[in-house]
Design an enzyme around this catalytic site. Structure first.
Site, PDB file in Angstrom:
ATOM      1  CG  ASP A 240      -9.623   4.563  -6.174  1.00 35.49           C
ATOM      2  OD1 ASP A 240     -10.880   4.497  -6.205  1.00 35.49           O
ATOM      3  OD2 ASP A 240      -9.092   4.099  -5.225  1.00 35.49           O
TER       4      ASP A 240
HETATM    5  C1  BGC Z   1     -11.825   3.042  -3.228  1.00 41.09           C
HETATM    6  C2  BGC Z   1     -11.752   1.842  -4.610  1.00 41.09           C
HETATM    7  C3  BGC Z   1     -13.052   1.465  -4.767  1.00 41.09           C
HETATM    8  C4  BGC Z   1     -13.962   2.578  -5.275  1.00 41.09           C
HETATM    9  C5  BGC Z   1     -14.944   2.355  -5.753  1.00 41.09           C
HETATM   10  C6  BGC Z   1     -12.804   4.228  -3.887  1.00 41.09           C
HETATM   11  O1  BGC Z   1     -12.964   5.240  -2.969  1.00 41.09           O
HETATM   12  O2  BGC Z   1     -10.536   3.410  -3.316  1.00 41.09           O
HETATM   13  O3  BGC Z   1     -10.998   0.676  -3.869  1.00 41.09           O
HETATM   14  O4  BGC Z   1     -13.286   0.250  -5.610  1.00 41.09           O
HETATM   15  O5  BGC Z   1     -13.898   3.490  -4.434  1.00 41.09           O
HETATM   16  O6  BGC Z   1     -16.177   2.124  -4.722  1.00 41.09           O
END
Ligand code: BGC
Length: 725
Positions: A240
């Protein structure tokens, strides 16, 4: 679904690997833009382009700034959120939703779509619940597999997220989640395991949180042991954004790509710091090779490289076909929670004047929620849906009813109004003045709403939540409806007991007025055609068939995550409630709830009869296995066509272990014409009777009596038969 890499492909991967320099390999395993890695042009290896998210392909971002590029090419189809898809209980809808997302992602030039999110809804307060499907792992499993397959038909990798046990937003980067093995195996893993083993998912995202002391994105137990060794996952694992905190761990774990929220791409753990550690001999280059292999393998599967490159799917977005499919999904996601005195459906011919009250009638939700936000091509609000359906001969009177502080409730001032401004005295307001203005506005709105409710025979209240509450990065403090909606609703029901209540939200809310309200309709954020679908259900053009994929409890203090376990803590949360999540707990404890898991009414009625259970020997993969065949008849005994979700629960009798009273093991959505009858068949296998034995570290069948329950919800069991295993 096992995806095999052919010898030829393996050879290509190894050949490319040999030609890559260490620097080039490093470029491939970390973010070189906010949503991309580096490619290697001289070897024809492209960058990997990723995009959020679950409700459509997110707006285009600048490479090195959290700023949408602001052009017009990135308006897209706005999908119903995953909670809405789950409420359809329809595997074909899940597959079609996947196809739309995959085709749009490819149409926008993406390689990986960062969806679906499938974390278990452990508490109703989790800010991202709307992005997730259910409190029940089996329902998640059945829906996520076709969704992934739908996405991946278009040469785009689904990226199932967030692995694992990521069910709170509070302090999400640092919270340590303590969960025992049985709970993981029975509740938090099955969706991911099915995504890998049955869905053949090409990529997976680690979670921000720690699990039992290890950061999920670099956890050797989770990634190396469970994912790679036990489930044989050979796809790409991405962190993530900002979920990696240690270079050595990242290198040695099975993580393949590190993504981050900062623009200092060279400083990412798996960038310069890793390069230096390899050059100094502290970390072996083989770690990087393994990651590059996985990335190249995914590229091959997506036809980004290799001999089929020229034939890669080109995708398409904003097609008429997509909009039709999303409308269909939205229609099936609407849940009729309550309908006394046959208040619904409304008669569109007889409705000459109607009051629509509540901010959510007119609100737009697509542009909020965090990473799930998108630039929707359009979004039909419930108010527009109703007006569109009724046409110009019916007077639709709208009143916002309540104030959303901070949002200007007046429409934009145009140049004409602006030009009269000099006639008014310019004045800056003090906080007190603003507060008293708000109170005044609240009173005005309330009075207007109450007046309309008393004047009109047909009154529809559309309230609920919005993405100030259903939001990434924050959990709700409680389940209360915001902006004084409860008080307003009580008053509306007082002046007009026939007010129809529509709750448009992403997660459960308290409903202190539930007993008084005669008709309650529930909709999750249902995408670009959500308002059309609601109107069609209210006026009977569509017979509702959505069912709750989560229990609507009365208040969050009933939730075992809060009372037995801990929730929304900063350093550590303990999942002490174990497998007792959602209805597993509420039904076992007989907790009074507003609406139980699996509940959802129809404008017609269904009769369940003739249940039979038989033990069979079936041949699968050349082995004889025991199976339990369960059949029953389902008849539509009303005069409207409709669909029913037949649910099958397995209930161990006198279990010696701490097992839930019953668990969903199968379901089927059955479409029936008036008076039509169909035979519904389920085939259960040994897995459906097991629990995870911590001592033996595997799933085992408990030798005891089991009741097989068939019903219309977890608390509306219509047929039951027992077997002894
Ligand atoms: C989120 C993810 C997301 C990623 C990219 C993170 O803050 O938890 O679900 O895909 O950001 O935007």
């Amino acid at each position: 679904m096992e995806i095999k890499t052919t010898m030829r492909e393996l050879k290509l991967i190894e050949e490319l690997l040999k030609q890559l320099t260490l620097e080039e390999k490093i470029g491939m395993i970390h973010g070189a833009g906010l949503f991309r890695t580096e490619g290697v042009e001289r070897l024809d290896i492209p960058p990997v382009y990723m995009s959020d998210g679950p409700m459509g392909v997110r707006a285009e971002f600048a490479d090195n700034e959290w700023r949408s590029v602001g052009t017009t090419e990135d308006f897209v189809s706005y999908m119903p959120c995953n909670s809405a898809i789950a409420a359809t209980w329809n595997t074909e809808i899940a597959e079609r939703a996947g196809e739309v997302l995959g085709e749009e992602a490819r149409g926008r030039g993406k390689d990986v779509i960062l969806a679906p999110g499938i974390n278990i809804k452990r508490s109703p307060l989790c800010g991202r619940n709307f992005e997730y499907m259910s409190e029940d792992p089996r329902l998640v499993e059945e829906l996520v597999v076709p969704m992934i397959q739908g996405i991946q038909k278009y040469d785009v990798a689904a990226c199932v997220k967030h692995f694992a046990a990521n069910s709170q937003e509070t302090e999400r980067l640092w919270v340590d989640t303590i969960v025992d093995r049985r709970t993981l195996e029975e509740i938090y893993f099955p969706g991911f395991k099915a995504a890998v083993e049955k869905g053949g998912v090409f990529s997976l995202m680690g979670a921000y949180n720690l699990l039992n002391g290890e950061h999920c994105c670099t956890s050797k137990s989770l990634l190396n042991q469970v994912l790679r060794e036990e489930w044989n996952f050979d796809g790409m694992i991405v962190s993530d954004w900002g979920g990696v905190h240690d270079t050595k761990l990242a290198a040695e774990s099975a993580l393949d790509i590190e993504m981050d929220v900062t623009y200092a791409f060279d400083k990412h753990n798996m960038a310069q710091p890793l390069l230096e550690k390899i050059q100094s001999g502290e970390i072996s280059e083989e770690c990087v090779d393994e990651k590059v292999r996985n990335i190249l393998r995914m590229m091959l599967r997506l036809n980004m490289i290799g001999e089929n490159k020229e034939h890669r799917c080109r995708g398409a977005y904003n097609t008429e076909e997509h909009r039709r499919s999303l409308l269909n999904a939205a229609r099936e996601s609407v849940i009729l929670l309550k309908n006394e005195e046959g208040l619904l459906p409304l008669d569109e011919e007889k409705t000459k004047k109607i009051a629509v009250i509540g901010q959510n009638a007119a609100a737009i939700h697509s542009n909020g929620g965090g990473s799930a936000e998108i630039k929707a091509l359009y979004e039909i609000s419930p108010l527009m849906g109703i007006k569109k359906l009724l046409g110009g001969n019916t007077k639709v009177c709208y009143a916002p009813g309540y104030v959303i502080p901070g949002k200007d409730n007046k429409s934009d001032i145009n140049w004409q109004a602006d030009s009269t401004k000099h006639l008014e005295e310019e004045k800056t307001q003090t906080v007190e003045e603003q507060n008293s203005m708000q109170t005044k506005q609240e009173e005005e709105y309330r009075e207007e709403a109450l007046r309309l409710a008393s004047e009109c025979d047909t009154v529809i209240f559309v309230g609920g939540l919005n993405h100030d509450y259903d939001l990434e990065g924050q959990d709700r403090a409680d389940m209360k409806l915001p902006y004084g909606q409860d008080k307003l609703l009580e008053a509306l029901l007082e002046v007009n007991p026939n007010v129809i209540t529509v709750i448009y939200a992403g997660s459960p809310v308290e409903m202190p007025w539930a007993d008084k309200a005669k008709a309650i309709v529930w909709s999750y954020y249902a995408g670009m055609e959500g308002g059309t679908a609601i109107a069609e259900v209210l006026f009977g053009r569509v017979n509702p068939s959505g069912k709750l994929a989560e229990t609507l409890i009365q208040e969050s203090s009933q939730c075992p995550a809060h009372t037995i376990g801990t929730y929304a803590k900063k350093d550590k949360v303990e999942y002490k409630e174990g497998v007792m999540v959602g209805y597993r707990y509420y039904d076992t404890q007989n907790t009074p709830v507003h609406f139980c898991f699996g509940h959802g009414l129809s404008y017609t009625a269904f009769e369940y009869t003739d249940m039979e259970v038989s033990l069979l020997n079936i041949k699968r993969e050349d082995k004889i296995r025991k199976a339990v065949c369960v059949v029953c008849n389902l008849k539509n005994i009303g005069d409207r066509e409709g669909a029913e979700v037949v649910q099958l629960y397995v209930k161990p009798i006198n279990s010696q272990h701490n097992r839930p009273m019953h668990e969903l093991k199968a379901f089927k959505k059955v479409f029936l014409k008036p008076q039509e009858k169909k035979r519904v068949e389920f085939m259960l296998d040994s897995r459906d009777f097991t629990y995870y034995d911590m001592g033996r570290q595997k799933f085992v069948i408990e030798a005891c009596e089991y009741e097989i329950e068939i019903g219309a919800s977890s608390r509306d069991i219509r047929l039951c038969k027992s077997i002894i295993l």
